[in-house]
Write an enzyme that holds these catalytic residues in place. Structure first.
Site, mmCIF file in Angstrom:
data_model
loop_
_atom_site.group_PDB
_atom_site.id
_atom_site.type_symbol
_atom_site.label_atom_id
_atom_site.label_comp_id
_atom_site.label_asym_id
_atom_site.label_seq_id
_atom_site.Cartn_x
_atom_site.Cartn_y
_atom_site.Cartn_z
ATOM 1 N N ASP A 1 -70.061 -15.275 89.418
ATOM 2 C CA ASP A 1 -68.761 -15.342 90.098
ATOM 3 C C ASP A 1 -67.977 -16.541 89.544
ATOM 4 O O ASP A 1 -68.551 -17.484 89.007
ATOM 5 C CB ASP A 1 -68.918 -15.436 91.625
ATOM 6 N N GLU B 1 -71.791 -18.429 94.141
ATOM 7 C CA GLU B 1 -72.014 -19.878 94.007
ATOM 8 C C GLU B 1 -70.715 -20.613 94.297
ATOM 9 O O GLU B 1 -70.706 -21.675 94.900
ATOM 10 C CB GLU B 1 -72.512 -20.217 92.600
HETATM 11 ZN ZN ZN Z 1 -70.879 -23.171 88.403
#
Ligand code: ZN
Length: 377
Positions: free
Chosen positions: A68, A132
């Site tokens: 992501d 994340e």
């Molecule tokens: Zn990162």
């Protein structure tokens, strides 16, 4: 197969995986890894997709990364299409090119080459998350929960976040500071600014509180850590009237703390200071605390030596073992196994025109290849 890590990074950049969207990035990795003999499991939770891929069995080297990316920001400021994966002057451009699609691509390419050319007596795992950059609740944590439920073990883990300040090879991270945020609200008594004796102004009291907190030395650093820090991030009253003493004011402080502290001990300290200020000034102070992670240090010894030697073999540099910087998913993995973070130079992370040096991506693949080779030697 000999996977080209730059082409793979480019393919991943073309997936518009703005957190928490999967956008084809994990599908692409899963197809590639499956073809190379990895057993793949999608570990999806909430709105987030994650991928757990294992080759072989036995003693396991793990890799953790994310596909992501953060939003592009003002698209008109970009000189290229943020998802176009354009190559200019030796750099591959695009959102996620450094943070951290290149890291994922470099490790996947190294791992696939390795298992195909010299199948190890052991196992390699890629635990790739799509969460994340967001809340990080259904990402690496979900992968670790799933691993516990399914008796999936990793013996050592590399996190592939960018770690080097200027040149590749300079730095690995062997721990991180903890992070916590305190939100203060002071409630006084509202009144006319011409009659301050009839009011109890919370603003100078907040100033005292902030002054007491910021002037206190938390520590002078420890063996592997810089001194802990406390930063005031906002003081808000929002009072537009010049003749009104406000009833309430708010402030926020963020503390980055080393291994001499825990969030619990720091909470007790904050509580003591606020209670004293409240009673001295006859106000109510409400404190809310949010802990993002405790400080930790891990894996100094054989595993960090192995990484250090593998980096040196490719770059001629032994990386500094650092605990600097913000938090990362290593804070979750450290409860599972020793973890070291190593990746490329992170200068343009989260920026407009994020880009990665093509040369560095090949170097990173070579370093990861050395790590894998030395791990199973
Ligand atoms: Zn990162």
């Amino acid at each position: 197969m000999n996977i080209d890590p730059v082409n793979l990074t480019a393919d991943l950049i073309r997936c518009k995986s703005i957190t928490p969207k999967e956008a084809g990035a994990l599908v692409l990795l899963e197809a590639l890894l499956s073809k190379a003999g990895f057993e793949c499991n999608r570990v999806d939770r909430g709105l987030v997709s994650n991928l757990f891929a294992r080759w072989g069995s036995g003693r396991t080297l793990g890799f953790n990364g994310h596909t992501d990316v953060v939003p592009v920001g003002s698209i008109n400021d970009w000189t290229v299409d943020p998802f176009g994966a354009e190559i200019k002057d030796g750099f591959l451009y695009g959102r996620g090119s450094t943070d951290m699609k290149s890291g994922v691509a470099a490790f996947a390419a190294a791992a696939i080459d390795f298992v195909q050319n010299s199948p190890p007596d052991g196992s390699i795992v890629l635990a790739i998350t799509g969460d994340e950059e967001g809340q990080a609740v259904d990402g690496t944590v979900a992968l670790l929960d799933w691993m516990n439920e399914n008796n999936e073990i990793i013996n050592h883990c590399i996190v592939g976040e960018p770690t080097c300040p200027e040149n590749i090879g300079e730095m690995m991270k062997i721990g991180r500071r903890g992070s916590m945020t305190a939100y203060f609200t002071i409630r006084g008594v509202q009144g006319h600014s011409a009659y301050p004796h009839r009011a109890n102004n919370p603003l100078p009291i907040m100033a005292k509180l902030i002054c007491d907190l910021t002037s206190f030395e938390l520590d002078q650093g420890s063996k592997h850590f810089d001194p802990s820090t406390l930063a005031v991030t906002t003081i808000d009253t929002g009072n537009l009237a010049n003749n009104v003493i406000p009833a309430e004011t708010k402030a926020t402080v963020n503390i980055r703390f080393n291994d001499l502290h825990t969030s619990k001990k720091l909470s007790i300290w904050l509580d003591k200071v606020t209670k004293r200020i409240a009673s001295e000034n006859d106000v109510e102070i409400n404190t809310e605390i949010q802990v993002s992670g405790e400080s930790f240090i891990t894996a100094l010894g054989d595993f960090s030596d192995l990484i250090s030697n593998s980096v040196h073999l490719e770059t001629g540099i032994y990386p500094e073992a650092s605990t600097s910087g913000g938090t990362s998913d290593a804070r979750f993995i450290k409860d599972h196994c020793p973890v070291v973070e190593f990746g490329l130079v992170g200068k343009t992370m989260h920026q407009i025109d994020e880009r990665v040096s093509i040369d560095q991506v090949y170097k990173l693949k070579a370093i990861y290849f050395n790590i894998i080779k030395n791990y199973f030697a």
